[in-house]
Design an enzyme around this catalytic site. Structure first.
Site, PDB file in Angstrom:
ATOM      1  CD  GLN A  63       7.129  -2.591   8.173  1.00 43.59           C
ATOM      2  OE1 GLN A  63       7.092  -2.460   6.958  1.00 43.59           O
ATOM      3  NE2 GLN A  63       6.374  -1.895   8.975  1.00 43.59           N
ATOM      4  CD  GLU A  83       4.759   5.684   8.155  1.00 47.80           C
ATOM      5  OE1 GLU A  83       5.241   5.959   7.049  1.00 47.80           O
ATOM      6  OE2 GLU A  83       3.600   5.248   8.282  1.00 47.80           O
ATOM      7  N   GLY A 143       6.064   2.295  16.800  1.00 47.35           N
ATOM      8  CA  GLY A 143       5.994   1.953  15.373  1.00 47.35           C
ATOM      9  C   GLY A 143       7.330   2.117  14.686  1.00 47.35           C
ATOM     10  N   GLY A 165       0.821  -1.203   0.000  1.00 47.92           N
ATOM     11  CA  GLY A 165       0.000   0.000   0.000  1.00 47.92           C
ATOM     12  C   GLY A 165       0.857   1.255   0.000  1.00 47.92           C
TER      13      GLY A 165
END
Lengths: 703, 327
Positions: A602, A669, A666, A227
């Site tokens: 990631q 990003e 997180g 995405g």
């Protein structure tokens, strides 16, 4: 019992082709939609000849603004801004203006080519840099101006610099093409198979546009093929597909083309930024000014956090920022991984490197010297921050001691070697989510939440959180997501899913444990009795708990961020200008790492995306026509394997004491944010050339 | 739908006969470019004559020439022992092109016949004299970063995208073409054309002709060679500039040399003046620099491709350096 080296729980499904993506659902009576797009950039549709298309073999309908079925919200004042497909106005080239539905994809594709539009053209501008220079062009405030201490203090500093940085449009281009299957039934029951980062968001948008109850709409999106932000909203093409299904009373599938991926589902907006930095001769920052302009569309405003980092990343009493958006005649942008922060970090972290050079300081020492103990913007302590440890670890791993502060010092034949470093930072968020847990007498645990997995490994992370708390083996835990009928959760964006949904998983597990303990006590069992025995003793096939979870006031007391440090070694060819990234060390400082394997993945993906941003990716428009020139995978260059060296991923892996029960922040990003500056800084260290316009292609190195 | 007829044939003779029957027929070999062009609406043949079963897949040495059948795949040529040993420059150039998957199906003949990758050629909403003569050249004043600096015309500044063809130009290859009356042979360097007033024509293949094979003379330049391709990423990207360089070295003196460049013209660009200059000279950096300078005579930039005026000579120098250092 704890399996921290656990593989991705759906990995085997994905690599054996058993994971089912939206376009793979075969519904009875499925039809195929293909979008017709505008070939002018601005104006009005004056005629739409659909006769030939309607008469073509297999065509069921052509739906456009002329025969659109009712979409109540679009008819109201103050409804959604993006009324594209519902209007005769053309806002950009490639805008969807009609959808042709046929009984096969090929027939729909052909019939779409027969739809002929006539237009009243208007003058347009797609060139963001040109609009910026034009005093008559609109500039809208994108974020409130920020000032701490003296404005533009850098101008009077002992050592100062002021530089401009340019970023082109980048397009997300996940491997999976965008689209949707929509099935509108006569009683206003709608089922969709979507490619979305938020099933609840898609459900809400459809409900809002067509003014039907949320519970009438079922959104399924179990697997998403990437995405990167582009699936964070429901696009006009999706609304058009729902309209088409409503119009013909049959399910309609739309999968757009690669070329349409450049015009229908957003992009990272182009940006022009000016950074002013001032320091004293000892290398203490005395002024930071960050002014940014971002591209947006004429029909909808898009803003992002381009200038956030400048406000708190470095110790400095005088900081001011401004951010404006400049409308051009292009489709509206959307967040792309690392969103505005990645854009801002390229400029700020390049400038920091430039200042270190001006001071003749090692850029790492310069950063350490100006590292703040507390957040000066929010005037709060950081919830956790181990950045100095991360600097040290990364420097050791890359071999920073081999770096020479004087650019162009490491030469071997035509190849010049350089080292660069940069920091990435992003809000450590925690939102509100609900999870249902069903603990069964067969020893299994089922967890459910309407969250998404666009690739980071949501199910794996949630499974590991439950595994740790419940001591239930990983293969006995199932986490269900991507279904709007499950307990609500926010969209997957802003690196918040593990923190948000994971906290609810935590709370559900805690509640299940205490329910079992209570049952054990009531049935005179030992408090440590296994839940299977407790359930059996009580003749219960299962117990279930649903919990909503959100942050408390720790959010007000602490400044919460995730940090990353990227170190790169590059080799630059003096004659051809080719830049090769030859070594990468990324260090994540994002609290506890819940799922080491998927977290590492990631970081790998962030580094690869970072190479693309730094060296290859640029969506090119011919501004005379307002059309993209390189809208395909041969000409829009994402890095290939040969561009990617070994990536050494490291985590500090220390829990954040405040953010959530797992201590996890997180990291999707930060894996990308700052990376492009590390490459630009390394190119400077290798060659002495400071390149402030991305991507750093051979022509720019040779210039 | 845009229907087309699919025909399959097993001999060159019948293939040519089928081609003659219909002006809008095209040969289908690997299809790696043709099918894309059909999908994008750039071309719409009424007949596709599948020639993949025509037996033209040989790689063999006959006398002092190496014959390569037109339907040999790029991979088969690049990996063949004879090619690696005697024409390593060709093997290297092939491996610099496309991706492994594309090379596995793309053929030698198809590689020669591929169209330019100019973005204006592919977008049917844009002007392009090559796609639709008379509509103008979108690239001339538009996005021309990838475009030609040599031999351009006012009608077209597109480049030929092949790597293989650059090496074949350097290697003095010949092309054998068959037609209804028999065969003819032309020099490879004369196969492709400059755009001139007819940019719609990429080459000199006649309407009734079929590429049968290549014939490449065995040479004495298989030791010091290099194919250097400068591009925006390390693989699967077209050349900004590429150089095929090979020479024979005796006591550091160049006794024979071939130089050709890709990514700079409508056809593979042989650097004859540079070759003539270097022949008989020492293989020194200063001579390489002089040769590179000579190669640039007549070069002209169009704005975004001006960097090629610097990149091209630099690439020539580096290719010669690398060829020299090959032990």
């Amino acid at each position: 019992m704890l399996k921290e080296d656990t593989d991705r729980v759906d990995g085997i499904l994905k690599v054996t082709g058993k994971a089912k993506y939206f376009a793979e659902y075969e519904l009875p009576g499925l039809t195929y939609g293909v979008l017709v797009t505008s070939t002018i950039t601005k104006g009005k549709i004056t005629g739409l000849d659909t006769k030939a298309a309607e008469n073509a073999p297999g065509v069921i309908a052509v739906v456009s603004h002329l025969n659109k079925p009712s979409a109540t919200a679009y008819e109201q004042e103050g409804g959604p801004q993006m009324k594209i497909f519902y209007t005769d106005k053309i806002f950009y080239n490639g805008q969807p203006i009609a959808i042709v539905v046929a009984n096969t994809f090929e027939r729909a594709t052909y019939a779409a080519s027969l739809v002929k539009a006539t237009y009243a053209k208007e003058e347009f501008n797609t060139d963001f840099a040109k609009a910026l220079k034009d005093p008559k062009a609109k500039k809208l405030q994108g974020q409130a101006d920020y000032k701490r201490g003296i404005e533009n203090a850098y101008k009077t500093a002992e050592v100062k610099l002021e530089e401009r940085y340019f970023l082109p449009i980048e397009t997300h281009n996940p491997m999976e093409l965008h689209g949707i299957i929509a099935d509108w039934r006569p009683n206003n029951q709608v089922t969709v198979y979507a490619k979305t980062q938020g099933v609840k968001a898609t459900q809400g948008t459809i409900a809002n546009v067509f003014k039907i109850p949320m519970e009438n709409i079922q959104v399924n999106s179990e697997f998403v093929g990437g995405g990167f932000g582009m699936a964070l909203r429901t696009w006009p093409l999706e609304i058009a597909t729902v309209m088409a299904s409503k119009h013909i009373g049959k399910p309609v599938k739309v999968v757009i083309t690669r070329a349409q991926m450049f015009t229908m589902v957003g992009n990272r907006p182009a940006a022009i930024q000016t950074i002013g930095l001032g320091a004293d001769k000892d290398g203490k920052l005395t002024g930071i000014t960050h002014r940014a302009y971002g591209e947006t569309s004429t029909y909808e405003n898009f803003t992002e956090g381009v200038v956030n980092m400048a406000k708190f990343m470095y110790q400095c009493d005088n900081v001011n920022t401004s951010y404006a958006i400049v409308p051009v005649d292009l489709g509206v942008p959307i967040w792309m991984r690392g969103p505005g922060e990645a854009t801002g970090a390229f400029a700020l972290e390049s400038a920091i490197d430039e200042m270190a050079h001006a001071l003749d300081m090692d850029p790492l020492d310069f950063r350490i010297k100006n590292d703040p103990e507390t957040d000066q913007q929010k005037n709060k302590p950081f919830s956790s921050k181990n950045i100095k440890e991360a600097y040290k670890l990364g420097a050791e791993k890359i071999g920073w001691s081999n770096r020479k502060n004087k650019p162009g010092s490491l030469v071997e034949g035509p190849w010049q070697t350089g080292y660069g470093v940069s920091v990435g930072v992003f809000n450590a968020n925690r939102g509100k989510a609900s999870v249902k847990g069903i603990l069964k007498a067969d020893g299994s645990l089922l967890l459910q939440s309407a969250t998404s997995d666009i690739g980071p490994g949501t199910g794996t992370g949630m499974t590991l959180i439950a595994n740790k708390l419940m001591k239930i083996p990983v293969n006995k835990i199932t986490f269900e997501l991507g279904d709007s009928s499950l307990p609500p959760a926010p969209s997957q964006g802003g690196s918040a899913t593990l923190s948000t949904v994971g906290s609810a998983v935590n709370d559900v597990c805690v509640a299940l444990k205490s329910a079992i303990a209570e049952l054990a006590a009531n049935s005179n069992m030992d408090a440590t009795a296994n839940f299977v025995e407790v359930l059996k003793k009580n003749n219960l096939p299962q117990i279930e708990v649903t919990k909503e979870s959100q942050s408390g006031k720790e959010k007000d007391n602490y400044s919460m961020y995730s940090f990353s440090i990227h170190f790169v070694q590059v080799k630059v060819h003096a004659l051809t200008g080719v830049v090769k990234v030859s070594k990468i060390v990324s260090v994540g400082d994002s609290g506890t790492i819940v799922s080491p394997k998927t977290a590492r993945s990631q970081m790998l993906g962030g580094a690869v995306g970072g190479i693309g941003m730094a060296l290859t990716e640029e969506s090119i428009i011919d501004h005379r026509y307002g059309r993209y020139i390189n809208n395909n995978f041969a000409d829009y260059h994402v890095p290939v394997n040969a561009d990617v060296p070994e990536i050494d991923v490291n985590f500090i892996n220390k829990p954040d004491p405040y953010i959530n029960p797992m201590g996890a922040k997180g990291m999707g990003e930060i894996a990308l944010i700052g990376f492009s500056a590390a490459v630009a800084n390394a190119v400077f260290n290798a060659t002495g050339k400071r390149i402030r316009t991305l991507p750093i292609t051979p022509d720019k190195v040779l210039a | 739908m845009i229907n087309f007829q699919y025909l399959r044939t097993t001999s060159a003779k019948s293939a040519i006969a089928l081609l003659l029957k219909d002006k809008n027929a095209k040969f289908l070999a690997g299809g790696t470019n043709l099918i894309d062009l059909m999908k994008r609406g750039v071309t719409a043949p009424e007949k596709l004559i599948d020639i993949n079963h025509v037996p033209l897949k040989q790689i063999e040495q006959i006398g002092n020439k190496i014959h390569i059948g037109a339907l040999t795949t790029n991979t088969a040529v690049a990996d063949h022992a004879l090619i690696k040993e005697k024409l390593p420059l060709l093997s290297w150039a092939l491996q610099a092109g496309a991706s492994a998957q594309l090379r596995n199906v793309a053929t030698v003949g198809g590689n020669m016949m591929q169209r330019t990758r100019c973005g204006y050629f592919y977008d049917t909403e844009m002007p392009c004299n090559k796609r639709q003569p008379g509509t103008g050249c979108g690239a001339m004043e538009g996005f021309n970063r990838m475009h030609a600096i040599f031999g351009t015309s006012e009608k077209c500044i597109a480049v030929h995208p092949s790597d293989m063809c650059v090496a074949l130009t350097a290697l003095d290859a010949e092309v054998v073409l068959a037609n209804s009356k028999g065969e003819r042979k032309i020099a490879f360097k004369d196969f492709h054309r400059l755009a001139g007033d007819t940019p719609q024509l990429d080459n000199n293949l006649k309407a009734d002709e079929m590429i049968i094979r290549l014939e490449i003379p065995v040479n004495n330049i298989a030791k010091n060679y290099h194919y250097l391709k400068v591009r925006d990423r390390a693989s699967y990207a077209f050349a900004l500039v590429s150089v095929a360089a090979a020479f024979e070295l005796n006591n550091n003196k160049i006794t024979d040399i071939r130089l050709a460049m890709g990514g700079v013209a409508h056809k593979p660009w042989r650097l004859t003046a540079s070759e003539n200059f270097l022949k008989g000279k020492e293989a020194t950096l200063s001579n390489f620099e002089k040769a590179a300078e000579l190669a640039m005579t007549g070069a002209k930039g169009f704005g975004e491709n001006n960097f090629k005026l610097k990149l091209a000579p630099n690439t020539i120098i580096e290719a010669l350096n690398l060829a020299k250092s090959k032990a």
